[in-house]
Design a protein around this motif. Structure first.
Motif, mmCIF file in Angstrom:
data_model
loop_
_atom_site.group_PDB
_atom_site.id
_atom_site.type_symbol
_atom_site.label_atom_id
_atom_site.label_comp_id
_atom_site.label_asym_id
_atom_site.label_seq_id
_atom_site.Cartn_x
_atom_site.Cartn_y
_atom_site.Cartn_z
ATOM 1 N N UNK A 59 0.774 -1.323 -0.008
ATOM 2 C CA UNK A 59 0.036 0.221 0.017
ATOM 3 C C UNK A 59 0.791 1.390 0.114
ATOM 4 N N UNK A 60 2.097 1.305 0.764
ATOM 5 C CA UNK A 60 2.893 2.239 0.626
ATOM 6 C C UNK A 60 3.566 2.613 -0.655
ATOM 7 N N UNK A 61 3.598 1.489 -1.559
ATOM 8 C CA UNK A 61 4.303 1.582 -2.858
ATOM 9 C C UNK A 61 3.320 2.042 -3.918
ATOM 10 N N UNK A 62 1.804 2.143 -3.344
ATOM 11 C CA UNK A 62 1.004 2.615 -4.188
ATOM 12 C C UNK A 62 0.137 1.505 -4.981
ATOM 13 N N UNK A 63 0.102 0.479 -4.482
ATOM 14 C CA UNK A 63 -0.777 -0.493 -4.742
ATOM 15 C C UNK A 63 -2.014 -0.741 -4.225
ATOM 16 N N UNK A 64 -3.123 -0.708 -4.995
ATOM 17 C CA UNK A 64 -4.517 -1.001 -4.275
ATOM 18 C C UNK A 64 -4.849 -2.297 -3.623
ATOM 19 N N UNK A 65 -5.794 -2.440 -2.938
ATOM 20 C CA UNK A 65 -6.005 -3.769 -2.226
ATOM 21 C C UNK A 65 -6.535 -4.774 -3.266
ATOM 22 N N UNK A 66 -6.968 -4.306 -4.259
ATOM 23 C CA UNK A 66 -7.607 -5.528 -5.689
ATOM 24 C C UNK A 66 -6.164 -6.183 -6.083
ATOM 25 N N UNK A 67 -5.384 -5.202 -6.332
ATOM 26 C CA UNK A 67 -3.945 -5.754 -6.775
ATOM 27 C C UNK A 67 -3.169 -6.685 -5.659
ATOM 28 N N UNK A 68 -3.248 -6.266 -4.442
ATOM 29 C CA UNK A 68 -2.417 -6.874 -3.610
ATOM 30 C C UNK A 68 -3.194 -8.411 -3.460
ATOM 31 N N UNK A 69 -4.605 -8.266 -3.588
ATOM 32 C CA UNK A 69 -5.367 -9.421 -3.225
ATOM 33 C C UNK A 69 -5.060 -10.536 -4.429
ATOM 34 N N UNK A 70 -4.932 -10.082 -5.577
ATOM 35 C CA UNK A 70 -4.428 -10.883 -6.820
ATOM 36 C C UNK A 70 -3.234 -11.459 -6.701
ATOM 37 N N UNK A 71 -2.215 -10.781 -6.208
ATOM 38 C CA UNK A 71 -1.018 -11.098 -5.875
ATOM 39 C C UNK A 71 -0.898 -12.237 -4.818
ATOM 40 N N UNK A 72 -1.636 -12.207 -3.733
ATOM 41 C CA UNK A 72 -1.690 -13.240 -2.715
ATOM 42 C C UNK A 72 -2.442 -14.397 -3.047
ATOM 43 N N UNK A 73 -3.518 -14.116 -3.968
ATOM 44 C CA UNK A 73 -4.270 -15.346 -4.216
ATOM 45 C C UNK A 73 -3.565 -16.081 -5.359
ATOM 46 N N UNK A 74 -2.568 -15.464 -6.242
ATOM 47 C CA UNK A 74 -1.656 -16.357 -7.112
ATOM 48 C C UNK A 74 -1.198 -17.299 -6.392
ATOM 49 N N UNK A 75 -0.802 -17.245 -5.528
ATOM 50 C CA UNK A 75 0.219 -18.449 -4.535
ATOM 51 C C UNK A 75 1.412 -18.702 -5.188
ATOM 52 N N UNK A 76 2.207 -17.648 -5.862
ATOM 53 C CA UNK A 76 3.260 -18.103 -6.452
ATOM 54 C C UNK A 76 4.355 -17.904 -5.330
ATOM 55 N N UNK A 77 4.055 -17.185 -4.169
ATOM 56 C CA UNK A 77 5.202 -17.212 -3.183
ATOM 57 C C UNK A 77 4.593 -16.841 -1.780
ATOM 58 N N UNK A 78 5.118 -17.291 -0.950
ATOM 59 C CA UNK A 78 4.611 -17.009 0.565
ATOM 60 C C UNK A 78 4.897 -15.771 0.964
ATOM 61 N N UNK A 79 3.848 -15.035 1.718
ATOM 62 C CA UNK A 79 4.291 -13.718 2.016
ATOM 63 C C UNK A 79 5.700 -13.252 2.601
ATOM 64 N N UNK A 80 6.432 -14.147 3.262
ATOM 65 C CA UNK A 80 7.669 -13.851 3.432
ATOM 66 C C UNK A 80 8.595 -13.561 2.575
ATOM 67 N N UNK A 81 8.423 -14.554 1.464
ATOM 68 C CA UNK A 81 9.325 -14.461 0.226
ATOM 69 C C UNK A 81 9.029 -13.188 -0.471
#
Length: 249
Positions: A59-81
């Motif tokens: 969010x600090x980098x300018x991503x909206x919640x929808x974009x963040x949701x898509x990234x997390x839902x993609x499952x290509x990496x763990x949050x810590x990665x």
């Protein structure tokens, strides 16, 4: 203890920097897995905390919640990665501490050269950041030191800033080339292979090393180029000087 064990809403809020209300909103949106509920209290673990920190960072980098949701839902990496990756991308390369100058201090260093128009040009180039009340921040003070030395050698500050503007434009071209190199040869093959789990650390380290490696290569290439340019330019001047008739005594 909160980092390694399960923690409550309040503890997660303290560690992530988010309010309890925002944490619950992210959970309702599906950005955060449901906590473990014990005796009507929700407890969050390290993965939840990594997600919260990633959400705040993006969010600090300018991503909206929808974009963040898509990234997390993609499952290509763990949050810590993903956090490690954003750390490598966002960590400033500059090793210097920024310095604050007043307009008076700059004028004492550069004399009449440091008029309002010239200072505005320095701000436009990013050498200074105007803070108001006649105060300026120099993100890289070494550039101010170099400019002062050049002016002491007889070069006008205006001409020095023109040269810096041209150099920055060339540096932008070089930087884009190095970034393109890593995107083409490191990141895209990694993405095409489906972001393999065992290569995340290697790719993140490669991106982290991009800036110092490119700086080393750029400096070495510049030293070679500068040597040849100085030899050629002053060689021509010496040749011209040798052809002039001797002065009458």
């Amino acid at each position: 203890r909160c980092l390694s064990d399960w923690s409550s809403d309040v503890c997660s809020s303290d560690l992530s920097g988010m309010t309890v209300r925002n944490i619950r909103a992210h959970r309702a949106r599906g950005l955060l897995p449901a906590p473990e509920v014990r005796e009507r209290i929700g407890y969050y673990g390290p993965e939840h905390l990594a997600r919260l920190r990633l959400i705040a960072r993006m969010q600090g980098d300018g991503f909206n919640l929808r974009a963040i949701e898509r990234l997390l839902d993609a499952g290509n990496a763990r949050p810590e990665q993903l956090l490690s990756l954003t750390d490598a991308i966002n960590t400033p390369y500059e090793s210097e501490q920024a310095t604050i100058f007043t307009a008076g201090e700059l004028q004492r260093r550069f004399g009449e050269h440091a008029d309002a128009k010239t200072l505005a040009r320095a701000v436009q180039l990013g050498l200074l950041i105007a803070l108001g009340d006649g105060r300026y921040e120099a993100p890289v003070p070494a550039l101010i030191d170099a400019a002062e030395e050049v002016v002491k050698r007889g070069v006008s500050l205006r001409h020095a800033l023109t040269a810096i503007a041209k150099v920055r434009e060339q540096c932008r071209t070089v930087a884009r080339e190095f970034v393109r190199l890593f995107l083409e040869d490191v990141w895209k093959p990694f993405a095409q292979d489906g972001y393999p789990e065992d290569r995340w650390a290697e790719v993140t380290e490669s991106i982290d090393r991009l800036r110092p490696l490119s700086s080393t290569a750029l400096l070495a290439a510049y030293q070679l180029t500068m040597s040849s340019e100085v030899e050629a330019a002053f060689g021509r001047e010496l040749e011209r000087l040798s052809k002039q008739p001797p002065r009458k005594k």
